[in-house]
Motif scaffolding. Structure first.
Motif, PDB file in Angstrom:
ATOM      1  N   HIS A 198      45.893 -37.865 -53.145  1.00  0.00           N
ATOM      2  CA  HIS A 198      46.091 -36.778 -54.104  1.00  0.00           C
ATOM      3  C   HIS A 198      44.952 -35.774 -54.027  1.00  0.00           C
ATOM      4  O   HIS A 198      45.174 -34.555 -54.151  1.00  0.00           O
ATOM      5  CB  HIS A 198      46.204 -37.333 -55.514  1.00  0.00           C
ATOM      6  CG  HIS A 198      46.604 -36.307 -56.522  1.00  0.00           C
ATOM      7  ND1 HIS A 198      47.885 -35.821 -56.612  1.00  0.00           N
ATOM      8  CD2 HIS A 198      45.883 -35.631 -57.447  1.00  0.00           C
ATOM      9  CE1 HIS A 198      47.935 -34.896 -57.558  1.00  0.00           C
ATOM     10  NE2 HIS A 198      46.733 -34.769 -58.079  1.00  0.00           N
ATOM     11  N   LEU A 199      43.744 -36.250 -53.797  1.00  0.00           N
ATOM     12  CA  LEU A 199      42.577 -35.373 -53.726  1.00  0.00           C
ATOM     13  C   LEU A 199      42.331 -34.855 -52.315  1.00  0.00           C
ATOM     14  O   LEU A 199      41.331 -34.207 -52.047  1.00  0.00           O
ATOM     15  CB  LEU A 199      41.340 -36.117 -54.249  1.00  0.00           C
ATOM     16  CG  LEU A 199      41.439 -36.586 -55.707  1.00  0.00           C
ATOM     17  CD1 LEU A 199      40.174 -37.325 -56.112  1.00  0.00           C
ATOM     18  CD2 LEU A 199      41.696 -35.415 -56.646  1.00  0.00           C
ATOM     19  N   ARG A 200      43.247 -35.182 -51.395  1.00  0.00           N
ATOM     20  CA  ARG A 200      43.262 -34.649 -50.026  1.00  0.00           C
ATOM     21  C   ARG A 200      42.084 -35.129 -49.173  1.00  0.00           C
ATOM     22  O   ARG A 200      41.551 -34.388 -48.356  1.00  0.00           O
ATOM     23  CB  ARG A 200      43.356 -33.121 -50.042  1.00  0.00           C
ATOM     24  CG  ARG A 200      44.637 -32.646 -50.742  1.00  0.00           C
ATOM     25  CD  ARG A 200      44.871 -31.162 -50.646  1.00  0.00           C
ATOM     26  NE  ARG A 200      46.105 -30.805 -51.337  1.00  0.00           N
ATOM     27  CZ  ARG A 200      47.329 -30.892 -50.830  1.00  0.00           C
ATOM     28  NH1 ARG A 200      47.484 -31.336 -49.596  1.00  0.00           N
ATOM     29  NH2 ARG A 200      48.392 -30.550 -51.536  1.00  0.00           N
ATOM     30  N   TYR A 206      45.934 -29.332 -57.877  1.00  0.00           N
ATOM     31  CA  TYR A 206      45.864 -29.838 -56.510  1.00  0.00           C
ATOM     32  C   TYR A 206      47.144 -29.596 -55.719  1.00  0.00           C
ATOM     33  O   TYR A 206      47.254 -30.035 -54.571  1.00  0.00           O
ATOM     34  CB  TYR A 206      45.557 -31.340 -56.511  1.00  0.00           C
ATOM     35  CG  TYR A 206      44.141 -31.669 -56.923  1.00  0.00           C
ATOM     36  CD1 TYR A 206      43.091 -31.581 -56.011  1.00  0.00           C
ATOM     37  CD2 TYR A 206      43.846 -32.041 -58.224  1.00  0.00           C
ATOM     38  CE1 TYR A 206      41.786 -31.864 -56.386  1.00  0.00           C
ATOM     39  CE2 TYR A 206      42.543 -32.329 -58.610  1.00  0.00           C
ATOM     40  CZ  TYR A 206      41.528 -32.239 -57.684  1.00  0.00           C
ATOM     41  OH  TYR A 206      40.232 -32.522 -58.061  1.00  0.00           O
TER      42      TYR A 206
END
Length: 408
Positions: free
Chosen positions: A176-178, A374
């Motif tokens: 999710h936070l890449r 995000y």
């Protein structure tokens, strides 16, 4: 020298005996865009554009994508402090011999305590509190490793299973936070630990998350193959299997369908949706279990993913019609519930119902701001709205553009 996307499009187009104008007419992509790609004025294209071109050319989307070497970035990115702390646990610095897991003075962990920590971590993640999730993960990962090392026999198998859940939580958060590469290592570890514990369904649950990562990386062939092969391994008994087992199997099919539809394999995507529906009918309602199998599954989940497939195929009217069968559950993950709402906002944008699109996006921003910030998909939709409404931007659209860093 590596063949570019534009080179590949031009080569396949010529092999099909099509002019650029004929390809534009067949695909719905403008001649100007095709020309820019083939001249290499543009080095990349949106996934939807590539899928349209692939469909018109009769190839898989991945056949048009970049496969050659990629230039390294000018300077490496530096991990934020929280991510660096997780990296130190997942990829510890080591020489010869054993790597110390934690301070010897620390209290010995217990299975009951670790399970409570996992529940709390899941609660934070599902509540979109990513800063708190990142802050908690290093200690929970260390605690899980300690417990697995200290336990033996059946107690060790139980500890390995919980350790797998912690690594899946870490992997999902990192996706999710890449932070994709670190996420892959966490999920690969989760699969290994679950298999060591003897729990194939738990391992398959981690594969569901790994397929999400592969989809994000546009590795559609691999995502579909891994999803289908894993689903075959854990195929449930529709009469006797638990809802968690059915849900994990169903999610593997949904991941496979998502990969197939993005890869211009609509028939295969439809068949996997059909099978997932069959599992959802047996489940009967949305089953939510964030602790054992990371599962939210049921008829509504499948219906939302069917809408997503229609959006990938640019069938906006169909997507909106299908959405009338969806009752968005209050207790669902942001990734499921709000991803579906983004699809609806995109569909309304394409149908030129801009006010409704802005209303949906504003609702997501109010309900789940940390999730929304995000989402590249949200930025793309907002960019389209701003471009089309240049002369009449509402205060709500301006607020969305500011929040998502979209230029006005």
């Amino acid at each position: 020298m590596a063949e570019s996307i534009g080179d590949r499009i031009g080569r396949v187009r010529r092999r099909r005996g099509m002019t650029q104008e004929q390809l534009a007419e067949a695909s719905g992509v403008s001649v100007a865009t095709i020309r820019k790609l083939e001249r290499n004025d543009r080095e990349s294209a949106r996934m939807g554009t590539l899928r349209q071109l692939a469909q018109a050319l009769g190839v898989k989307t991945t056949d048009l994508m970049q496969t050659g070497p990629i230039e390294p970035p000018i300077a490496p990115e530096t991990d934020p402090a929280g991510i660096l702390a997780i990296r130190r646990v997942i990829t510890p610095a080591r020489g010869l011999g054993r790597v110390a897991l934690a301070d010897d003075s620390a209290d010995a962990p217990t299975l009951t305590g670790l399970r409570a920590s996992v529940r709390e971590g899941n609660r934070l993640y599902q509540g979109d509190d990513y800063a708190a999730t990142i802050g908690a993960l290093p200690s929970v990962l260390t605690e899980a490793a300690q417990l697995a090392e200290l336990a033996d026999g059946d107690a060790r198998l139980a500890a390995l299973a919980v350790q797998a859940q912690v690594y899946q939580l870490a992997g999902s958060t990192l996706i999710h936070l890449r932070h994709d590469d670190l996420a892959y290592q966490a999920l690969s570890r989760a699969i290994d630990l679950a298999e060591q514990s003897g729990n194939q369904v738990l391992a398959a649950s981690a594969v569901v998350s790994l397929c999400w990562l592969l989809l994000r990386q546009r590795r559609f062939d691999e995502a579909e193959q891994v999803a289908v092969e894993t689903a075959d391994v854990i195929e449930p008994s529709f009469r006797h299997s638990s809802t968690g087992h059915l849900g994990t199997w169903g999610w593997l099919l949904l991941r496979g369908s998502a990969a197939a539809v993005r890869n211009n394999r609509s028939s295969e995507a439809d068949e996997m949706i059909r099978q997932a529906k069959a599992a959802a009918v047996l489940v009967g309602r949305e089953v939510i279990d964030y602790h054992e199998y990371w599962t939210t599954f049921g008829p509504t989940t499948v219906a939302m993913k069917e809408v997503e497939n229609a959006m990938v195929q640019r069938e906006y009217g169909k997507a909106l019609a299908l959405s009338t069968q969806v009752t968005v559950p209050r207790r669902s993950t942001s990734n499921n519930r709000n991803r579906h709402l983004l699809d609806l906002a995109a569909a309304h944008t394409e149908q030129r119902d801009y006010a409704r699109a802005v209303e949906i996006l504003t609702g997501i921003k109010n309900a789940a701001p940390e999730w929304l910030r995000y989402q590249r998909y949200a930025r793309d939709i907002t960019t389209t709205l701003v471009t089309r409404r240049k002369r009449g931007l509402s205060p709500q659209l301006v607020a969305l553009a500011d929040f998502l860093a979209v230029e006005l």
